[in-house]
Design a protein around this motif. Structure first.
Motif, PDB file in Angstrom:
ATOM      1  N   ALA A   1      24.160  48.276  14.870  1.00 10.50           N
ATOM      2  CA  ALA A   1      22.813  49.167  14.852  1.00 10.50           C
ATOM      3  C   ALA A   1      22.438  49.911  15.937  1.00 10.50           C
ATOM      4  N   THR A   2      22.648  49.144  17.133  1.00 13.41           N
ATOM      5  CA  THR A   2      22.599  49.713  18.497  1.00 13.41           C
ATOM      6  C   THR A   2      23.662  49.510  19.476  1.00 13.41           C
ATOM      7  N   GLY A   3      23.844  50.352  20.564  1.00 16.14           N
ATOM      8  CA  GLY A   3      24.812  50.462  21.452  1.00 16.14           C
ATOM      9  C   GLY A   3      25.909  51.157  21.207  1.00 16.14           C
ATOM     10  N   PHE A   4      27.062  50.986  21.855  1.00 13.38           N
ATOM     11  CA  PHE A   4      28.132  52.060  22.044  1.00 13.38           C
ATOM     12  C   PHE A   4      29.242  51.506  20.823  1.00 13.38           C
ATOM     13  N   SER A   5      29.798  52.137  20.316  1.00 14.59           N
ATOM     14  CA  SER A   5      31.017  51.759  19.365  1.00 14.59           C
ATOM     15  C   SER A   5      32.336  51.065  20.101  1.00 14.59           C
ATOM     16  N   GLN A   6      32.916  50.155  19.539  1.00 10.28           N
ATOM     17  CA  GLN A   6      33.965  49.482  19.963  1.00 10.28           C
ATOM     18  C   GLN A   6      35.491  50.009  19.483  1.00 10.28           C
ATOM     19  N   VAL A   7      36.327  50.698  20.138  1.00  8.38           N
ATOM     20  CA  VAL A   7      37.607  51.080  19.466  1.00  8.38           C
ATOM     21  C   VAL A   7      38.757  50.377  19.759  1.00  8.38           C
ATOM     22  N   SER A   8      39.691  49.854  18.910  1.00  7.87           N
ATOM     23  CA  SER A   8      40.580  48.831  19.290  1.00  7.87           C
ATOM     24  C   SER A   8      41.862  49.212  18.376  1.00  7.87           C
ATOM     25  N   SER A   9      42.863  48.887  18.777  1.00  8.83           N
ATOM     26  CA  SER A   9      44.205  49.051  18.379  1.00  8.83           C
ATOM     27  C   SER A   9      44.860  47.959  17.280  1.00  8.83           C
ATOM     28  N   CYS A  10      43.681  46.905  17.021  1.00  6.98           N
ATOM     29  CA  CYS A  10      43.935  45.746  16.426  1.00  6.98           C
ATOM     30  C   CYS A  10      43.196  45.833  15.187  1.00  6.98           C
ATOM     31  N   ARG A  11      43.686  46.017  13.928  1.00  5.81           N
ATOM     32  CA  ARG A  11      42.884  46.046  12.746  1.00  5.81           C
ATOM     33  C   ARG A  11      42.562  44.749  12.246  1.00  5.81           C
ATOM     34  N   GLY A  12      43.415  43.850  12.625  1.00  2.11           N
ATOM     35  CA  GLY A  12      43.201  42.249  12.243  1.00  2.11           C
ATOM     36  C   GLY A  12      43.143  42.222  10.752  1.00  2.11           C
ATOM     37  N   ASP A  13      42.218  41.413  10.345  1.00  3.85           N
ATOM     38  CA  ASP A  13      42.019  40.978   8.920  1.00  3.85           C
ATOM     39  C   ASP A  13      40.633  41.568   8.269  1.00  3.85           C
ATOM     40  N   PHE A  14      40.089  42.343   9.081  1.00  5.20           N
ATOM     41  CA  PHE A  14      38.734  42.927   8.730  1.00  5.20           C
ATOM     42  C   PHE A  14      38.655  43.349   7.149  1.00  5.20           C
ATOM     43  N   PHE A  15      39.964  44.200   6.753  1.00 12.14           N
ATOM     44  CA  PHE A  15      39.738  44.734   5.657  1.00 12.14           C
ATOM     45  C   PHE A  15      40.465  43.930   4.454  1.00 12.14           C
ATOM     46  N   ASP A  16      40.830  42.846   4.963  1.00  7.39           N
ATOM     47  CA  ASP A  16      41.613  42.111   3.938  1.00  7.39           C
ATOM     48  C   ASP A  16      40.819  41.502   2.754  1.00  7.39           C
ATOM     49  N   GLY A  17      41.352  41.667   1.513  1.00  9.68           N
ATOM     50  CA  GLY A  17      40.580  41.140   0.283  1.00  9.68           C
ATOM     51  C   GLY A  17      39.470  42.370  -0.232  1.00  9.68           C
ATOM     52  N   ILE A  18      39.527  43.418   0.444  1.00  7.73           N
ATOM     53  CA  ILE A  18      38.519  44.436   0.014  1.00  7.73           C
ATOM     54  C   ILE A  18      38.833  45.032  -1.095  1.00  7.73           C
ATOM     55  N   THR A  19      38.126  45.189  -2.341  1.00 10.30           N
ATOM     56  CA  THR A  19      38.507  45.985  -3.691  1.00 10.30           C
ATOM     57  C   THR A  19      38.014  47.400  -3.245  1.00 10.30           C
ATOM     58  N   LEU A  20      38.560  48.337  -3.376  1.00 10.82           N
ATOM     59  CA  LEU A  20      38.303  49.656  -3.160  1.00 10.82           C
ATOM     60  C   LEU A  20      37.577  50.288  -4.356  1.00 10.82           C
ATOM     61  N   PRO A  21      36.396  50.876  -3.851  1.00 11.07           N
ATOM     62  CA  PRO A  21      35.745  51.805  -5.002  1.00 11.07           C
ATOM     63  C   PRO A  21      36.523  53.192  -5.218  1.00 11.07           C
ATOM     64  N   ASP A  22      35.865  53.770  -6.105  1.00 12.94           N
ATOM     65  CA  ASP A  22      36.112  55.304  -6.281  1.00 12.94           C
ATOM     66  C   ASP A  22      35.873  55.982  -4.986  1.00 12.94           C
ATOM     67  N   PRO A  23      36.696  56.987  -4.538  1.00 14.17           N
ATOM     68  CA  PRO A  23      36.488  57.780  -3.407  1.00 14.17           C
ATOM     69  C   PRO A  23      34.962  58.728  -3.400  1.00 14.17           C
ATOM     70  N   THR A  24      34.723  58.435  -2.241  1.00 16.50           N
ATOM     71  CA  THR A  24      33.313  59.212  -1.800  1.00 16.50           C
ATOM     72  C   THR A  24      33.675  60.578  -1.646  1.00 16.50           C
ATOM     73  N   PRO A  25      33.039  61.566  -2.230  1.00 14.56           N
ATOM     74  CA  PRO A  25      33.301  63.175  -2.239  1.00 14.56           C
ATOM     75  C   PRO A  25      32.979  63.432  -0.732  1.00 14.56           C
ATOM     76  N   TYR A  26      33.650  64.658  -0.387  1.00 15.94           N
ATOM     77  CA  TYR A  26      33.251  65.100   0.873  1.00 15.94           C
ATOM     78  C   TYR A  26      32.168  65.839   0.902  1.00 15.94           C
ATOM     79  N   GLY A  27      31.479  65.734   1.940  1.00 21.80           N
ATOM     80  CA  GLY A  27      29.829  66.507   2.003  1.00 21.80           C
ATOM     81  C   GLY A  27      28.904  65.474   1.781  1.00 21.80           C
ATOM     82  N   THR A  28      29.475  63.989   1.496  1.00 23.01           N
ATOM     83  CA  THR A  28      28.341  62.969   1.278  1.00 23.01           C
ATOM     84  C   THR A  28      27.930  62.481   2.673  1.00 23.01           C
TER      85      THR A  28
END
Length: 529
Positions: free
Chosen positions: A466-493
């Motif tokens: 919520a505050t501070g700078f972003s952190q960019v890494s080349s390690c995705r790790g397991d952050f997105f494991d087990g996620i169920t993807l919803p319908d795509p969000t339209p461009y312009g949203t």
């Protein structure tokens, strides 16, 4: 009559002789005048221009620094052991009188073992010469990063990797360099002499390329006769232009032999891995942790409790492992994924333990790795790898990172609950907020991930609080494991996930926090702002 004619002839001859003499004198004077004018013009056309050299004491942070020195923080200064031999072989440059010495010459520099209180002004750590901190600051200030990278002739995105190849040392000789400050949005070069005792980062050829205290990039100096130069700044005791050195590139090396600041004996540094320095002197600090004395410590993360370290076959000393784990415990940035991954630009990465309810209980709380050399940290008494029947319940399960609203599927594998998630219409960019953390990843990309080591899945990961700078890494790790993807969000949203706003456009996804910091993720890159 003839006598009168002879007299007239004689008089005429005398006048002619006088005229000839006058003409000779006039021509001579004119020639002399021309020569004088020419000489005067020549002298005036090439006046002597004095060269100014800035004298920078080791405890002088300087002005217009790339990385500001916080008020009250001591600038890196070391005082080598009195028995330190500083005699080196140098070549005197005949035109300037400056001594030239190859950067990989033995005993040119000083250093110290990790944790040695003698190193860097008694700071007790390498924080005064921290390549990762310099990289993080420049990443948060793109204007300075661009100017810094231009001096070094690299891309701004390559700064962190480049700094990871450098080694922190301390100058044992006053050294002539070209220093670079930052003013008016550009790098400003000036010739300077850095006092012995200044902490610098050197490249594999031994060249000083960064001044640690301020992050300024350093390059080779111009040809300067210091004895004729005009000094700017206060001379320190012992400053002698005739004893100042210019460091030249030596053969690229994997190790540097320097002077141990504490003992005056030889100390061998592995290039780019300053924290793995080992002394040739027999000391307790260099005793392998696998010896009879166990490597114990008091843990502060993820719990406060007694602990111990298993060196495995890493070869690290107890002091080296303790220092690295303390660095992980004191990490102020974002920890990635449920492994609580921390990746440093000098090649180290540390993780917590991924809690798996199907696995046997363990007292392990995490571990660190450098180029495949890994050690593991445990809670409890030395040798205790699993909770005993009388151990408190706050062992393995309580030390694991929280999985939030996790549930167990039919297969028994843990599936982490997700607060919010969205995916672009191209299905190439996915963002999610889970377990109080927000991150995005791009599946297909056209940029280089670098050589960052990953304990889990490799791929771009951009995290934002919520505050501070972003952190960019080349390690995705397991952050997105087990996620169920919803319908795509339209461009312009435009979406708001807690206190983070994301604009979904065909050109990419831009996420911004309440401080105005964030990142734009696309196939082309993930530039922070």
């Amino acid at each position: 009559m003839s006598g009168m004619d002879d007299s007239r002839v004689t008089t005429r001859a005398r006048w002619l002789l006088v005229l000839v003499l006058v003409l000779v004198l006039v021509l001579a004077a004119a020639a002399a005048g021309v020569l004088w004018v020419r000489r005067s013009t020549s002298t005036a056309g090439s006046p002597s221009v004095p060269v100014t050299v800035v004298l920078q004491a080791a405890d002088d942070a300087g002005t217009d620094s790339f990385v500001p020195v916080p008020a009250g923080r001591p600038v890196a200064v070391t005082h080598p052991h009195p028995s330190s031999g500083t005699a080196i072989t140098a070549t005197v440059e005949p035109d300037t009188g400056v001594r030239l010495v190859a950067g990989t010459t033995d005993h040119l520099y000083a250093a110290g073992r990790p944790g040695n209180p003698e190193l860097y002004g008694g700071s007790g750590s390498l924080s005064a010469c921290d390549p990762a901190a310099i990289a993080a600051f420049l990443a948060a200030h793109p204007d300075k990063a661009a100017a810094w990278a231009q001096v070094r002739g690299i891309d701004p995105a390559a700064i962190a990797g480049y700094l990871g190849t450098l080694t922190p040392v301390v100058l044992l000789h006053d050294t002539l360099v070209t220093n670079h400050g930052f003013a008016g949005g550009v790098a400003t070069a000036f010739t300077a002499v850095l006092q012995a005792g200044t902490a610098v980062l050197v490249d594999p050829t031994g060249l000083p390329v960064v001044r640690c205290a301020c992050g300024n990039p350093l390059t080779a100096p111009p040809a300067v006769d210091l004895s004729a130069a005009t000094p700017q700044g206060t001379r320190w005791d012992g400053y002698d232009p005739a004893q100042t050195v210019v460091v030249t590139s030596g053969p690229a090396a994997t190790q540097l032999v320097v002077v141990d600041a504490a003992t005056g004996q030889d100390l061998t540094l592995t290039v780019g891995q300053a924290r793995a320095a080992t002394s040739t002197a027999p000391t307790t600090d260099s005793t392998p942790a696998a010896a009879s004395t166990a490597c114990v410590l008091d843990l502060t993360w993820p719990v406060s409790a007694p602990g111990w370290i298993d060196p495995l076959d890493s070869g690290f000393t107890c002091q080296q492992m303790t220092d690295q784990w303390r660095r992980n415990e004191q990490w102020t940035g974002v920890r990635g994924g449920t492994l609580a991954l921390v990746t440093s630009d000098d090649g180290w990465y540390c993780t917590g333990v991924h809690w798996d309810p199907t696995a046997a209980p363990t007292n392990a709380v995490g571990g660190c790795d450098l180029n495949g050399q890994r050690f593991t940290v445990y809670q409890g008494e030395p040798g205790q790898r699993a909770p005993s029947s009388t151990a408190p319940s706050s062992t393995a399960s309580s030390t694991a990172p929280s999985t939030g609203g996790s549930s167990t599927g039919a297969s028994g594998a843990a599936t982490t609950g997700v607060d919010e998630v969205f995916i672009t219409p191209s299905q190439n960019i996915v963002c999610a907020r889970r377990d109080g953390q927000f991150a995005c990843t791009v599946k297909q990309y056209d940029f280089d991930l670098g050589d960052e080591r990953c304990p889990g899945a490799r791929g771009p990961l951009a995290q934002l609080d919520a505050t501070g700078f972003s952190q960019v890494s080349s390690c995705r790790g397991d952050f997105f494991d087990g996620i169920t993807l919803p319908d795509p969000t339209p461009y312009g949203t435009t979406l708001t996930l807690d206190q983070i706003r994301c604009d979904v456009e065909e050109s990419g996804v831009t996420c911004t926090n309440q401080d105005g910091h964030g990142f734009t993720m696309s196939r082309a890159g993930v530039p922070p702002f």
